[in-house]
Design a protein around this motif. Sequence first.
Motif, PDB file in Angstrom:
ATOM      1  N   ARG A 184      29.340  39.241  36.558  1.00 53.14           N
ATOM      2  CA  ARG A 184      28.725  40.299  35.748  1.00 53.14           C
ATOM      3  C   ARG A 184      29.789  41.229  35.184  1.00 53.14           C
ATOM      4  O   ARG A 184      29.726  41.657  34.019  1.00 53.14           O
ATOM      5  CB  ARG A 184      27.706  41.076  36.583  1.00 53.14           C
ATOM      6  CG  ARG A 184      26.449  40.280  36.933  1.00 53.14           C
ATOM      7  CD  ARG A 184      25.383  41.163  37.558  1.00 53.14           C
ATOM      8  NE  ARG A 184      25.749  41.639  38.887  1.00 53.14           N
ATOM      9  CZ  ARG A 184      25.485  40.991  40.020  1.00 53.14           C
ATOM     10  NH1 ARG A 184      24.869  39.812  39.992  1.00 53.14           N
ATOM     11  NH2 ARG A 184      25.833  41.494  41.182  1.00 53.14           N
ATOM     12  N   PHE A 185      30.791  41.533  36.025  1.00 53.76           N
ATOM     13  CA  PHE A 185      31.881  42.403  35.575  1.00 53.76           C
ATOM     14  C   PHE A 185      32.678  41.734  34.455  1.00 53.76           C
ATOM     15  O   PHE A 185      33.035  42.383  33.454  1.00 53.76           O
ATOM     16  CB  PHE A 185      32.799  42.731  36.748  1.00 53.76           C
ATOM     17  CG  PHE A 185      34.089  43.397  36.340  1.00 53.76           C
ATOM     18  CD1 PHE A 185      34.097  44.698  35.856  1.00 53.76           C
ATOM     19  CD2 PHE A 185      35.295  42.714  36.420  1.00 53.76           C
ATOM     20  CE1 PHE A 185      35.281  45.311  35.467  1.00 53.76           C
ATOM     21  CE2 PHE A 185      36.485  43.307  36.038  1.00 53.76           C
ATOM     22  CZ  PHE A 185      36.471  44.612  35.559  1.00 53.76           C
ATOM     23  N   ILE A 186      32.979  40.445  34.592  1.00 55.41           N
ATOM     24  CA  ILE A 186      33.771  39.737  33.585  1.00 55.41           C
ATOM     25  C   ILE A 186      33.076  39.788  32.233  1.00 55.41           C
ATOM     26  O   ILE A 186      33.702  40.107  31.209  1.00 55.41           O
ATOM     27  CB  ILE A 186      34.001  38.270  34.014  1.00 55.41           C
ATOM     28  CG1 ILE A 186      34.905  38.205  35.240  1.00 55.41           C
ATOM     29  CG2 ILE A 186      34.606  37.461  32.862  1.00 55.41           C
ATOM     30  CD1 ILE A 186      34.931  36.845  35.911  1.00 55.41           C
ATOM     31  N   SER A 199      36.549  29.358  25.807  1.00 56.65           N
ATOM     32  CA  SER A 199      36.704  30.315  26.913  1.00 56.65           C
ATOM     33  C   SER A 199      35.838  31.550  26.692  1.00 56.65           C
ATOM     34  O   SER A 199      35.217  32.067  27.633  1.00 56.65           O
ATOM     35  CB  SER A 199      38.174  30.721  27.045  1.00 56.65           C
ATOM     36  OG  SER A 199      38.984  29.609  27.362  1.00 56.65           O
ATOM     37  N   MET A 200      35.804  32.040  25.459  1.00 53.32           N
ATOM     38  CA  MET A 200      34.981  33.208  25.169  1.00 53.32           C
ATOM     39  C   MET A 200      33.505  32.897  25.391  1.00 53.32           C
ATOM     40  O   MET A 200      32.754  33.728  25.922  1.00 53.32           O
ATOM     41  CB  MET A 200      35.235  33.687  23.742  1.00 53.32           C
ATOM     42  CG  MET A 200      36.646  34.189  23.505  1.00 53.32           C
ATOM     43  SD  MET A 200      36.837  35.153  21.975  1.00 53.32           S
ATOM     44  CE  MET A 200      36.484  33.927  20.728  1.00 53.32           C
ATOM     45  N   MET A 201      33.075  31.711  24.980  1.00 58.98           N
ATOM     46  CA  MET A 201      31.682  31.328  25.194  1.00 58.98           C
ATOM     47  C   MET A 201      31.368  31.221  26.680  1.00 58.98           C
ATOM     48  O   MET A 201      30.268  31.582  27.124  1.00 58.98           O
ATOM     49  CB  MET A 201      31.403  30.004  24.490  1.00 58.98           C
ATOM     50  CG  MET A 201      31.353  30.097  22.979  1.00 58.98           C
ATOM     51  SD  MET A 201      29.936  31.071  22.393  1.00 58.98           S
ATOM     52  CE  MET A 201      28.604  29.900  22.640  1.00 58.98           C
ATOM     53  N   ALA A 244      41.976  32.877  35.234  1.00 57.23           N
ATOM     54  CA  ALA A 244      41.159  32.474  36.382  1.00 57.23           C
ATOM     55  C   ALA A 244      39.759  33.060  36.271  1.00 57.23           C
ATOM     56  O   ALA A 244      38.776  32.442  36.705  1.00 57.23           O
ATOM     57  CB  ALA A 244      41.819  32.919  37.684  1.00 57.23           C
ATOM     58  N   ASP A 245      39.646  34.235  35.668  1.00 58.81           N
ATOM     59  CA  ASP A 245      38.336  34.852  35.484  1.00 58.81           C
ATOM     60  C   ASP A 245      37.515  34.138  34.422  1.00 58.81           C
ATOM     61  O   ASP A 245      36.281  34.143  34.476  1.00 58.81           O
ATOM     62  CB  ASP A 245      38.497  36.333  35.131  1.00 58.81           C
ATOM     63  CG  ASP A 245      39.050  37.139  36.277  1.00 58.81           C
ATOM     64  OD1 ASP A 245      38.300  37.384  37.242  1.00 58.81           O
ATOM     65  OD2 ASP A 245      40.230  37.516  36.222  1.00 58.81           O
ATOM     66  N   ILE A 246      38.187  33.521  33.438  1.00 57.59           N
ATOM     67  CA  ILE A 246      37.459  32.729  32.442  1.00 57.59           C
ATOM     68  C   ILE A 246      36.710  31.604  33.141  1.00 57.59           C
ATOM     69  O   ILE A 246      35.532  31.342  32.862  1.00 57.59           O
ATOM     70  CB  ILE A 246      38.426  32.162  31.389  1.00 57.59           C
ATOM     71  CG1 ILE A 246      39.083  33.295  30.593  1.00 57.59           C
ATOM     72  CG2 ILE A 246      37.704  31.192  30.459  1.00 57.59           C
ATOM     73  CD1 ILE A 246      40.197  32.826  29.661  1.00 57.59           C
ATOM     74  N   HIS A 303      43.430  27.950  41.857  1.00 53.83           N
ATOM     75  CA  HIS A 303      42.879  29.212  42.345  1.00 53.83           C
ATOM     76  C   HIS A 303      41.373  29.260  42.134  1.00 53.83           C
ATOM     77  O   HIS A 303      40.615  29.656  43.027  1.00 53.83           O
ATOM     78  CB  HIS A 303      43.560  30.375  41.625  1.00 53.83           C
ATOM     79  CG  HIS A 303      43.074  31.723  42.022  1.00 53.83           C
ATOM     80  ND1 HIS A 303      43.333  32.284  43.257  1.00 53.83           N
ATOM     81  CD2 HIS A 303      42.314  32.635  41.360  1.00 53.83           C
ATOM     82  CE1 HIS A 303      42.771  33.474  43.336  1.00 53.83           C
ATOM     83  NE2 HIS A 303      42.140  33.713  42.202  1.00 53.83           N
ATOM     84  N   ALA A 304      40.921  28.850  40.952  1.00 57.26           N
ATOM     85  CA  ALA A 304      39.492  28.916  40.637  1.00 57.26           C
ATOM     86  C   ALA A 304      38.680  27.954  41.488  1.00 57.26           C
ATOM     87  O   ALA A 304      37.488  28.197  41.746  1.00 57.26           O
ATOM     88  CB  ALA A 304      39.272  28.614  39.162  1.00 57.26           C
ATOM     89  N   ARG A 305      39.289  26.880  41.935  1.00 51.49           N
ATOM     90  CA  ARG A 305      38.567  25.897  42.744  1.00 51.49           C
ATOM     91  C   ARG A 305      37.952  26.525  43.997  1.00 51.49           C
ATOM     92  O   ARG A 305      36.935  26.067  44.525  1.00 51.49           O
ATOM     93  CB  ARG A 305      39.506  24.746  43.131  1.00 51.49           C
ATOM     94  CG  ARG A 305      38.774  23.461  43.492  1.00 51.49           C
ATOM     95  CD  ARG A 305      39.779  22.346  43.802  1.00 51.49           C
ATOM     96  NE  ARG A 305      40.705  22.105  42.709  1.00 51.49           N
ATOM     97  CZ  ARG A 305      40.409  21.383  41.641  1.00 51.49           C
ATOM     98  NH1 ARG A 305      39.205  20.864  41.506  1.00 51.49           N
ATOM     99  NH2 ARG A 305      41.306  21.194  40.690  1.00 51.49           N
ATOM    100  N   ASN A 306      38.574  27.605  44.463  1.00 55.30           N
ATOM    101  CA  ASN A 306      38.032  28.298  45.649  1.00 55.30           C
ATOM    102  C   ASN A 306      36.596  28.752  45.424  1.00 55.30           C
ATOM    103  O   ASN A 306      35.781  28.744  46.361  1.00 55.30           O
ATOM    104  CB  ASN A 306      38.896  29.523  45.990  1.00 55.30           C
ATOM    105  CG  ASN A 306      40.294  29.137  46.446  1.00 55.30           C
ATOM    106  OD1 ASN A 306      40.475  28.103  47.089  1.00 55.30           O
ATOM    107  ND2 ASN A 306      41.274  29.955  46.105  1.00 55.30           N
TER     108      ASN A 306
END
Length: 656
Positions: free
Chosen positions: A53-55, A233-235, A281-283, A313-316
């Motif tokens: 939600r923050f992203i 990524s933006m989508m 990573a947030d994307i 990192h995102a795999r977590n």
Amino acid sequence: MNVRELERYSIHLHQVKDQWKRIVYELSEESFRRGKTEREHIRTVERVRERQRFIRSAFLSCIGGLPTHDPGVPQQSFITGVVPLEGFRIEKVVFSSRDGVWVTANLYVPDDRNGPGGAVLFLCGHYDRAKHAPEYQMVCQYLVQAGLVVLAIDPPGQGERLQYVDQAGAPRSGIGVSEHDYAGAPCLPLGDCLARYFLHDAMRAVDYLISRPEVDPSRIGVTGNSGGGLQTSMMMMADPRIAAAAPGTFIMSRQSYLYADQAQDAEQIWPSFSAKGLDHADILLAVAPKPVLVLACAYDFFPIEGTKETVDHARNYWRLMGEESRLGLLIDDSPHRYTPRLARGAAAFLAEHLNGALPERYEPAAAVVDPPQLWCTGRGQVLIDTALPQPQLTLHDEIAHRARQLHASRESVPEPERRESALRWLKNAIYANRQPVPFHPKLHMLREHVHEIDVDNAIWWSQKRLMNHGMLFRDHRFRDMNLPLTLAVWEGGTQSLQRHWEWIRTECRSGRSVMVLDVTGSGALQPETNALHDPLALFGMAHKLADDMIWLGDSVAAMRAYDVVRAVRLAAELPLTDGRDVTVYACGRQGMYAELAAAVEDAFPPLRLEQPLASLTEWVQTKYYDPRDSRSILLPGMLRYFDLPDLRRWRDGRLT
């Protein structure tokens, strides 16, 4: 020594040409560490949802929100032709994104599609021909042969959507990256980013897909590489309707790309994104645990090491949510492009997650169609197509309208209240990211003479880790006297002495000394170049560092205004200077740094303006302007609070 030689003077004390870069990189690293720490503390599914939600909220805020359109007005669309090929057809489509804004697209539809099924939005990178580039035709054909409906759209500034054209449709400000930057710079003073227009067009493309009977609204994916990977990524961050994604040759990390010393396209610069602790990573995290296949090239200029680290990192988060197998990484041994291997991988992945499986005997092949056969418009450009409803709006029209809206919004606020709010915002912009330290000036490094003028110079600490430079001039008749000082601020600083030499001589003959100021990154402090020889050129080092500052919620204009504040304070400490009689002379568009400084410093000395930049609103509304070094005069978000005429009126003590 003559004036030309003075302009070429090089400081041989301290690494002054590296300091701007070094402080920007250090501050960037601090932001990256903070963001990584925040992500490492996400250990529950609820925290993942909270971060998502923050992203979305933060990203939309960074780009200035989405352009407005009336949701009550049905989207208009036209099919202007059909190209039949073996196993599928290509429909030539034009649809409305906003009132007066038309998007050109090719819709690839499998011949055997009998009901609603999976669909993919294909977003183009920076090929001039966009959706008609052979590489992108290949990808779309691989996808449609996998049983997917595919909608490939032209972004602004490419393909059939050039925004700055003559009556014949020929470009007037370049194509692709050149036009994007040209349109992107005027967005910044409005508190916007060009990305908002790219994103909105892509979201409206999804609206069009949903309107098609061949498409299941719950099974829409997105892919694209390079600039198309950016749009993908933006989508992923902004549109919850996306069910699966395959971002190509873009996902990396801001940290890994920082040291590549390369600039990025205007829609790829998201103001304050790094300051908010966000990274690539947030994307990915934004869509967890939806299916995502990151596509990458081993020999890309986007660092593959950053890609691998970010995906690991995102795999977590996928693991935390019990869906680790839904996040994948496919790397091809290739330079930067959407390769056939990546296209086959994306087709298989998206077909599996949107349609359940690939068709039997999937053996894709591509037959490149001549671009004019795929044109959605009669002459290959939307803006010269008289068959479309008129009037048509360009990006410039939308940006200029946005400037008028902000002007009206400012004017609606009582001026005392507006002044207080504006100066509070400006003080924060100028001072918030600075760390003042003692000046510790280093004097008398030059000691030269040009005819009757004695020349000296000094460097001093403007803030922690960052030095400024000034060149001092005085008539030799007053060599040992304490003289009043005129501090000069103009574009180019000490590398632009010849153009101002008669003014310098006249000022010195009048019994004043002159210090020509080199603010951060200018004059003798100009940064070393990257791949481009000229650091002030499009995508040169000054451009790259200015954009890095924008990621940090800062700007060149704000930093240089602080430099002027510090130089004024330094004047009282210089030898042979009467600190009680200081004047600031600001000439040309970069004289605005002195105007910004004067607005926030109560004890600022008298200010003389010559040929000032009249108004940022006027500049934004000027369709054709000189783009060289334009980042240097842009204070992102400024026009939400004030314009330069406001500062001049307030400085004179006048309120309307």
